[in-house]
Design an enzyme around this catalytic site. Structure first.
Site, PDB file in Angstrom:
ATOM      1  N   GLY A   1       4.611  -0.133   5.975  1.00 44.49           N
ATOM      2  CA  GLY A   1       3.730  -0.506   4.634  1.00 44.49           C
ATOM      3  C   GLY A   1       4.184  -0.991   3.359  1.00 44.49           C
ATOM      4  N   GLU A   2       3.828  -0.543   2.357  1.00 54.54           N
ATOM      5  CA  GLU A   2       4.446  -0.654   0.885  1.00 54.54           C
ATOM      6  C   GLU A   2       4.667  -2.214   0.444  1.00 54.54           C
ATOM      7  OE1 GLU A   2       8.306   1.018   0.703  1.00 54.54           O
ATOM      8  OE2 GLU A   2       7.454   2.881   1.416  1.00 54.54           O
ATOM      9  N   GLY A   3       4.280  -3.369   1.499  1.00 54.44           N
ATOM     10  CA  GLY A   3       4.654  -4.672   1.288  1.00 54.44           C
ATOM     11  C   GLY A   3       5.916  -4.957   2.091  1.00 54.44           C
TER      12      GLY A   3
ATOM     13  N   ASP B   1       0.587  -1.132  -0.160  1.00 55.29           N
ATOM     14  CA  ASP B   1       0.046  -0.071  -0.143  1.00 55.29           C
ATOM     15  C   ASP B   1       0.876   1.251   0.011  1.00 55.29           C
ATOM     16  OD1 ASP B   1       0.075   1.320   3.284  1.00 55.29           O
ATOM     17  OD2 ASP B   1       0.445  -0.887   3.116  1.00 55.29           O
TER      18      ASP B   1
END
Length: 379
Positions: free
Chosen positions: A328-330, A186
């Site tokens: 976040g971001e994975g 995200d």
């Protein structure tokens, strides 16, 4: 700029969700074979702890024992802006979302470094960035930004359906192009606020139990965020039994697309490593859209965001890592990937007692807990 909407607190007919095909369970026979093989490997039963469980998990989802390391893991980052950012709930301005999309594309973000070290590739999908972005990322874009969810809907009904359909299409694109393991990431300033609303609504929790520090907000911003979540939650609770209406009211196109992506990955029998609180909120809705989807997900880590533990409990998932991460971001999911690979290699490449000519376990040792039984989880 965000579109205008009617209030979601009105009485409404169910907003029929897209029809996902039935989710098939992972391969129980392959899981049983993996447990039996673990007991024959040249080690005391259970001595590698969670690594043994990860190997069994992979075998059941690949439908093969021994399993093989994932060849084409793929990170897909869903990006979008959120109108609630204007309420001062984040430590960063909304412009950072667009700037981070560029950073992903040029390889300068944390997820790029982590994915490179884990053998994964990265894709960015702009669902609702409040700016014009490259055609490379904007093919599925639904709108610019979202409504401020404390007082209006995030999306129209049509946009909510379109976002879920876009996520489903992205999952199909990735699986059809050869991805054998997916990670949803995200990016969106203030996205932990709608995530907290979704989590609170679906778990029956109060705002104070889900609100976190997000990007590192101070006490004043924390109080503003708590108020925004409280107000948004009043609206969300009126549609909590209707997943599309809930996404329309309280999410945003990025989170709605993630829900469609996670649901369709399970339909396509493609395992997913979940990331933190934002992806977790989408996963909760995805389970509503495609019951049983959670069987195909592995929780990469436990985010320090308060809502993250509520997600894990709700989905009955045990995280691989607990490193105090909240980016976040994975990033947390990809950090767990090498451990999943290690579990696979242990199961696939270790010799059995018979192959190595080593005496096997005693009867007492052989009857010890299985890799499945130690975790209390099914395949």
């Amino acid at each position: 700029m965000p579109d205008s909407f009617q209030s979601s607190t009105r009485a409404h007919a169910p907003e029929h969700p897209p029809e996902f095909a039935a989710v098939q369970a992972p391969d129980e026979q392959a899981g049983r074979e993996a447990v039996a093989r673990q007991e024959q490997l040249t080690k005391p039963a259970g001595s590698l702890g969670r690594l043994e469980e990860l190997g069994v998990w992979a075998a059941a989802r690949q439908g093969a024992c021994p399993p093989h390391p994932f060849a084409r893991p793929r990170v897909v980052i869903f990006a979008g802006d959120h109108g609630i950012a204007s309420s001062g709930v984040s430590a960063y301005p909304s412009e950072v979302t667009e700037q981070m999309v560029t950073n992903f594309l040029t390889g300068g973000a944390a997820i790029n470094a982590l994915a490179s070290g884990s053998g994964a590739s990265v894709r960015v999908v702009d669902m609702a960035v409040d700016a014009d972005t490259s055609e490379i990322v904007s093919a599925h874009k639904v709108r610019r930004g979202s409504g401020s969810i404390d007082r209006t809907d995030a999306l129209t009904s049509e946009q909510a359906h379109a976002a879920v359909a876009a996520g489903r299409a992205v999952a199909d694109e990735e699986v059809d192009s050869g991805a054998d393991l997916l990670v949803a990431g995200d990016m969106g300033i203030a996205n932990t606020t709608p995530a907290a609303v979704l989590i609170a609504a679906l778990t029956g929790s109060e705002p104070v139990s889900v609100v976190g520090r997000g990007t590192g907000i101070d006490d004043d911003a924390w109080m503003r965020k708590t108020t925004a979540i409280r107000d948004a939650l009043r609206r969300a609770r009126t549609v909590v039994d209707d997943p599309i209406a809930l996404l329309r009211t309280s999410a945003g196109a990025d989170i709605a697309a993630m829900a469609g992506f996670l649901a369709q990955a399970a339909v396509r029998r493609t395992p997913v490593i979940l990331d933190g609180v934002v992806v977790g909120s989408a996963a909760m809705v995805a389970e509503e859209l495609a019951p049983g989807a959670r069987q195909w997900w592995l929780a990469g880590h436990r985010s320090v965001e308060p809502g993250a533990s509520l997600v894990l409990d709700h989905l009955d998932l045990e995280p691989v890592l607990d490193l105090g991460m909240r980016l976040g971001e994975g990033s947390g999911a990809v950090t767990a990937l090498p451990l999943l690979t290690a579990g696979i290699r242990v199961l696939a490449e270790m010799a059995t007692f018979g192959e190595a000519g080593i005496g096997g376990p005693t009867a007492a040792e052989a009857s010890g807990p299985s890799a499945e039984g130690r975790s209390g989880k099914s395949f």
